[in-house]
Design a protein around this motif. Structure first.
Motif, PDB file in Angstrom:
ATOM      1  N   ILE A  39     -63.457  67.590   2.417  1.00  0.00           N
ATOM      2  CA  ILE A  39     -62.019  67.566   2.713  1.00  0.00           C
ATOM      3  C   ILE A  39     -61.213  68.005   1.497  1.00  0.00           C
ATOM      4  O   ILE A  39     -60.275  68.807   1.604  1.00  0.00           O
ATOM      5  CB  ILE A  39     -61.584  66.153   3.164  1.00  0.00           C
ATOM      6  N   LEU A  40     -61.590  67.503   0.312  1.00  0.00           N
ATOM      7  CA  LEU A  40     -60.880  67.880  -0.908  1.00  0.00           C
ATOM      8  C   LEU A  40     -61.062  69.361  -1.224  1.00  0.00           C
ATOM      9  O   LEU A  40     -60.114  70.036  -1.659  1.00  0.00           O
ATOM     10  CB  LEU A  40     -61.365  67.021  -2.080  1.00  0.00           C
ATOM     11  N   GLY A  41     -62.282  69.876  -1.017  1.00  0.00           N
ATOM     12  CA  GLY A  41     -62.532  71.291  -1.272  1.00  0.00           C
ATOM     13  C   GLY A  41     -61.666  72.184  -0.398  1.00  0.00           C
ATOM     14  O   GLY A  41     -61.044  73.147  -0.874  1.00  0.00           O
ATOM     15  N   ALA A  42     -61.611  71.872   0.900  1.00  0.00           N
ATOM     16  CA  ALA A  42     -60.784  72.670   1.812  1.00  0.00           C
ATOM     17  C   ALA A  42     -59.303  72.528   1.460  1.00  0.00           C
ATOM     18  O   ALA A  42     -58.542  73.508   1.515  1.00  0.00           O
ATOM     19  CB  ALA A  42     -61.036  72.231   3.252  1.00  0.00           C
ATOM     20  N   SER A  43     -58.890  71.327   1.072  1.00  0.00           N
ATOM     21  CA  SER A  43     -57.484  71.089   0.719  1.00  0.00           C
ATOM     22  C   SER A  43     -57.078  71.886  -0.513  1.00  0.00           C
ATOM     23  O   SER A  43     -55.965  72.430  -0.582  1.00  0.00           O
ATOM     24  CB  SER A  43     -57.246  69.593   0.465  1.00  0.00           C
ATOM     25  N   GLY A  44     -57.978  71.962  -1.496  1.00  0.00           N
ATOM     26  CA  GLY A  44     -57.687  72.713  -2.708  1.00  0.00           C
ATOM     27  C   GLY A  44     -57.439  74.181  -2.424  1.00  0.00           C
ATOM     28  O   GLY A  44     -56.483  74.780  -2.933  1.00  0.00           O
ATOM     29  N   PHE A  45     -58.269  74.770  -1.584  1.00  0.00           N
ATOM     30  CA  PHE A  45     -58.090  76.187  -1.256  1.00  0.00           C
ATOM     31  C   PHE A  45     -56.885  76.404  -0.337  1.00  0.00           C
ATOM     32  O   PHE A  45     -56.247  77.460  -0.393  1.00  0.00           O
ATOM     33  CB  PHE A  45     -59.363  76.752  -0.628  1.00  0.00           C
ATOM     34  N   ALA A  46     -56.579  75.421   0.504  1.00  0.00           N
ATOM     35  CA  ALA A  46     -55.373  75.522   1.330  1.00  0.00           C
ATOM     36  C   ALA A  46     -54.132  75.564   0.446  1.00  0.00           C
ATOM     37  O   ALA A  46     -53.212  76.362   0.679  1.00  0.00           O
ATOM     38  CB  ALA A  46     -55.299  74.350   2.302  1.00  0.00           C
ATOM     39  N   LEU A  47     -54.109  74.707  -0.578  1.00  0.00           N
ATOM     40  CA  LEU A  47     -52.983  74.697  -1.505  1.00  0.00           C
ATOM     41  C   LEU A  47     -52.892  76.019  -2.260  1.00  0.00           C
ATOM     42  O   LEU A  47     -51.796  76.571  -2.442  1.00  0.00           O
ATOM     43  CB  LEU A  47     -53.122  73.530  -2.480  1.00  0.00           C
ATOM     44  N   TYR A  48     -54.027  76.526  -2.699  1.00  0.00           N
ATOM     45  CA  TYR A  48     -54.051  77.823  -3.387  1.00  0.00           C
ATOM     46  C   TYR A  48     -53.469  78.935  -2.499  1.00  0.00           C
ATOM     47  O   TYR A  48     -52.744  79.813  -2.963  1.00  0.00           O
ATOM     48  CB  TYR A  48     -55.482  78.194  -3.766  1.00  0.00           C
ATOM     49  N   SER A  49     -53.801  78.893  -1.233  1.00  0.00           N
ATOM     50  CA  SER A  49     -53.417  79.978  -0.322  1.00  0.00           C
ATOM     51  C   SER A  49     -51.899  80.142  -0.214  1.00  0.00           C
ATOM     52  O   SER A  49     -51.409  81.245   0.038  1.00  0.00           O
ATOM     53  CB  SER A  49     -54.000  79.714   1.073  1.00  0.00           C
ATOM     54  N   PHE A  50     -51.170  79.032  -0.410  1.00  0.00           N
ATOM     55  CA  PHE A  50     -49.718  79.095  -0.210  1.00  0.00           C
ATOM     56  C   PHE A  50     -48.947  78.767  -1.487  1.00  0.00           C
ATOM     57  O   PHE A  50     -47.775  78.407  -1.431  1.00  0.00           O
ATOM     58  CB  PHE A  50     -49.314  78.132   0.914  1.00  0.00           C
ATOM     59  N   SER A  51     -49.601  78.901  -2.659  1.00  0.00           N
ATOM     60  CA  SER A  51     -48.962  78.592  -3.936  1.00  0.00           C
ATOM     61  C   SER A  51     -48.745  79.864  -4.750  1.00  0.00           C
ATOM     62  O   SER A  51     -49.438  80.865  -4.556  1.00  0.00           O
ATOM     63  CB  SER A  51     -49.832  77.609  -4.734  1.00  0.00           C
ATOM     64  N   PHE A  52     -47.806  79.762  -5.705  1.00  0.00           N
ATOM     65  CA  PHE A  52     -47.442  80.958  -6.457  1.00  0.00           C
ATOM     66  C   PHE A  52     -47.246  80.702  -7.957  1.00  0.00           C
ATOM     67  O   PHE A  52     -46.941  81.626  -8.682  1.00  0.00           O
ATOM     68  CB  PHE A  52     -46.147  81.568  -5.893  1.00  0.00           C
ATOM     69  N   GLY A  53     -47.413  79.486  -8.443  1.00  0.00           N
ATOM     70  CA  GLY A  53     -47.131  79.209  -9.848  1.00  0.00           C
ATOM     71  C   GLY A  53     -48.178  78.344 -10.507  1.00  0.00           C
ATOM     72  O   GLY A  53     -49.067  77.777  -9.852  1.00  0.00           O
ATOM     73  N   PHE A  54     -48.071  78.212 -11.832  1.00  0.00           N
ATOM     74  CA  PHE A  54     -49.069  77.504 -12.623  1.00  0.00           C
ATOM     75  C   PHE A  54     -49.229  76.049 -12.181  1.00  0.00           C
ATOM     76  O   PHE A  54     -50.350  75.551 -12.042  1.00  0.00           O
ATOM     77  CB  PHE A  54     -48.694  77.553 -14.111  1.00  0.00           C
ATOM     78  N   LEU A  55     -48.120  75.333 -11.993  1.00  0.00           N
ATOM     79  CA  LEU A  55     -48.197  73.910 -11.665  1.00  0.00           C
ATOM     80  C   LEU A  55     -48.952  73.672 -10.362  1.00  0.00           C
ATOM     81  O   LEU A  55     -49.825  72.806 -10.284  1.00  0.00           O
ATOM     82  CB  LEU A  55     -46.789  73.323 -11.574  1.00  0.00           C
ATOM     83  N   ALA A  56     -48.634  74.443  -9.336  1.00  0.00           N
ATOM     84  CA  ALA A  56     -49.321  74.284  -8.049  1.00  0.00           C
ATOM     85  C   ALA A  56     -50.799  74.653  -8.185  1.00  0.00           C
ATOM     86  O   ALA A  56     -51.675  73.981  -7.610  1.00  0.00           O
ATOM     87  CB  ALA A  56     -48.653  75.156  -6.995  1.00  0.00           C
ATOM     88  N   PHE A  57     -51.092  75.712  -8.951  1.00  0.00           N
ATOM     89  CA  PHE A  57     -52.479  76.090  -9.177  1.00  0.00           C
ATOM     90  C   PHE A  57     -53.235  74.977  -9.911  1.00  0.00           C
ATOM     91  O   PHE A  57     -54.404  74.704  -9.626  1.00  0.00           O
ATOM     92  CB  PHE A  57     -52.560  77.393  -9.983  1.00  0.00           C
ATOM     93  N   ALA A  58     -52.561  74.337 -10.881  1.00  0.00           N
ATOM     94  CA  ALA A  58     -53.200  73.260 -11.640  1.00  0.00           C
ATOM     95  C   ALA A  58     -53.538  72.078 -10.729  1.00  0.00           C
ATOM     96  O   ALA A  58     -54.623  71.486 -10.833  1.00  0.00           O
ATOM     97  CB  ALA A  58     -52.285  72.804 -12.780  1.00  0.00           C
ATOM     98  N   ILE A  59     -52.619  71.752  -9.827  1.00  0.00           N
ATOM     99  CA  ILE A  59     -52.887  70.663  -8.870  1.00  0.00           C
ATOM    100  C   ILE A  59     -54.071  71.032  -7.976  1.00  0.00           C
ATOM    101  O   ILE A  59     -54.947  70.195  -7.693  1.00  0.00           O
ATOM    102  CB  ILE A  59     -51.630  70.372  -8.025  1.00  0.00           C
ATOM    103  N   ALA A  60     -54.098  72.288  -7.547  1.00  0.00           N
ATOM    104  CA  ALA A  60     -55.216  72.749  -6.720  1.00  0.00           C
ATOM    105  C   ALA A  60     -56.533  72.660  -7.484  1.00  0.00           C
ATOM    106  O   ALA A  60     -57.570  72.262  -6.918  1.00  0.00           O
ATOM    107  CB  ALA A  60     -54.969  74.190  -6.262  1.00  0.00           C
TER     108      ALA A  60
END
Length: 399
Positions: free
Chosen positions: A78-99
């Motif tokens: 679940i966490l693995g899929a969530s991380g890539f879902a966040l990546y798919s719709f993110s555009f900046g360093f902070l969001a990438f870091a959370i992913a």
């Protein structure tokens, strides 16, 4: 093969596939740069990912032992899929870091628990002697998946740099139903009342077992050597003069060599025996470093294949040695500890080897790494070596 074993092995293959079919690797740097990140930002993201793994590696192993391997693998999926879902719709360093944090934690929940699930699944039917074979085949599947994904990811990126992330989310999500269909082995009695301190005491007592400590150290040192060598591959390609257009092709072929050799690791261990297998692994991988340092050229790329082939043989065998001396109720914790040691080792020696590469040369860094692994590996294997000699002598004395 019983139904439980067949179901678990099939689903462990799917979890390995979801973890290693990594479509984003061929284009990850381009994706970051397209989103305004510098190389320093990129290295910070990778550091955040590593820290997330290190922090959660042992706690996740503990949870796998007391909460259940199935539940832990499900959470990791679940966490693995969530991380890539966040990546798919993110555009900046902070969001990438959370992913990256989410992906690192997800990785830690899968590592260790998957091998523990496999071993106890086989042990529940008194087939644990097949572990090396099955671990080798699953490892092989992972490397084949990584090799194929390298080509597919590059093709998807020609349409859009973000498209590989969309597809990667779907690939990662495969682990969720696969984990749901796993069946917890009867040999692993889940005890959710067991406190973390009691697990630590059990692990400490287990480490008094010289053979287990030796198996853990040799496997960890070998894992560190493999991870370190992988980071030398692209600088080696550059110095050897390999065209950039062939980097992906060679990377795919190297991973295929690991996948093929992993399939036959159980035969190698059966042919050589425990003592000779350890020697071949340690001396052979060290020799791979030395040969790569000796000939940095297009022809020398063959030395890389020598190392990767032996790497594929080594890891299923060394994981089996850990499982032989580990109790079922702390198996995932011990396997997670192995991964923890690998990450810590790499964090320490990686910058040092980078300094040797920049200050002196790639050859010097390879020689230093090879010598360090040779000495640490031989020192770590001594208790296992002595134990195999005792068992051999005992067998000879029997009428």
């Amino acid at each position: 093969m019983s139904a439980n074993i067949r179901v678990n092995i099939i689903n462990l293959y799917l979890i390995k596939f979801s973890k290693w079919f990594n479509l984003i690797m061929p284009v990850i740097v381009l994706f970051y740069q397209d989103n305004g990140l510098s190389m320093q930002d990129i290295f910070w993201l990778k550091s955040i990912y590593s820290v997330a793994i290190v922090v959660m590696e042992i706690p996740s192993g503990y949870l796998a032992d007391v909460w259940g391997r199935k539940k832990t693998l499900l959470l990791g999926g679940i966490l693995g899929a969530s991380g890539f879902a966040l990546y798919s719709f993110s555009f900046g360093f902070l969001a990438f870091a959370i992913a990256e944090i989410i992906l690192g934690i997800g990785h830690s929940f899968v590592s260790g628990a998957d091998s523990a699930m496999l071993y106890d699944t086989l042990k529940s039917s008194n087939r644990n002697q097949e572990y090396i074979k099955q671990e080798g085949w699953i490892t092989s599947a992972g490397n084949f998946a990584e090799a194929i994904a390298g080509v597919c990811g590059g093709l998807l990126a020609t349409l859009s740099l973000r498209l590989p992330f969309y597809v990667q989310f779907g690939v990662a999500a495969v682990a969720i139903p696969a984990a749901l269909f796993l069946r917890e082995p009867k040999t692993h009695a889940v005890n959710t009342k067991k406190k973390f301190s009691s697990i630590l005491r059990t692990v400490k007592q287990t480490f008094c077992h010289r053979q287990l400590r030796s198996a853990l150290m040799v496997s960890s040192f070998t894992g560190t050597a493999s991870l370190t060598f992988a980071w030398f591959v692209q600088p080696y390609f550059q110095e050897a003069g390999l065209p950039i257009s062939l980097f992906g092709v060679m990377w795919t072929l190297l991973n295929l060599s690991v996948g093929v050799s992993s399939m036959f690791s159980y035969k190698a261990e059966r042919l050589l025996g425990q003592r000779n297998s350890l020697l071949v692994i340690i001396i052979g991988l060290s020799l791979g470093y030395f040969l790569a340092a000796w000939e940095v050229s297009l022809a020398g790329i063959g030395m890389l294949f020598f190392f990767y082939t032996l790497r594929g043989i080594a890891h299923p065998i060394l994981k089996d040695y850990i499982n032989r001396y580990t109790q079922s109720d702390v198996r995932a914790t011990i396997l997670s500890l192995r991964n923890f040691v690998i990450r810590i080792n790499f964090a320490i020696i990686g910058p040092l080897l980078g300094y040797f590469t920049d200050r002196f040369s790639l050859r010097v860094a390879l020689l230093v790494a090879g010598l360090g692994y040779l000495l640490s590996g031989l020192a770590g294997m001594l208790p296992l070596w002595r134990e195999s000699i005792k068992e051999k002598d005992k067998a000879h004395r029997m009428p």
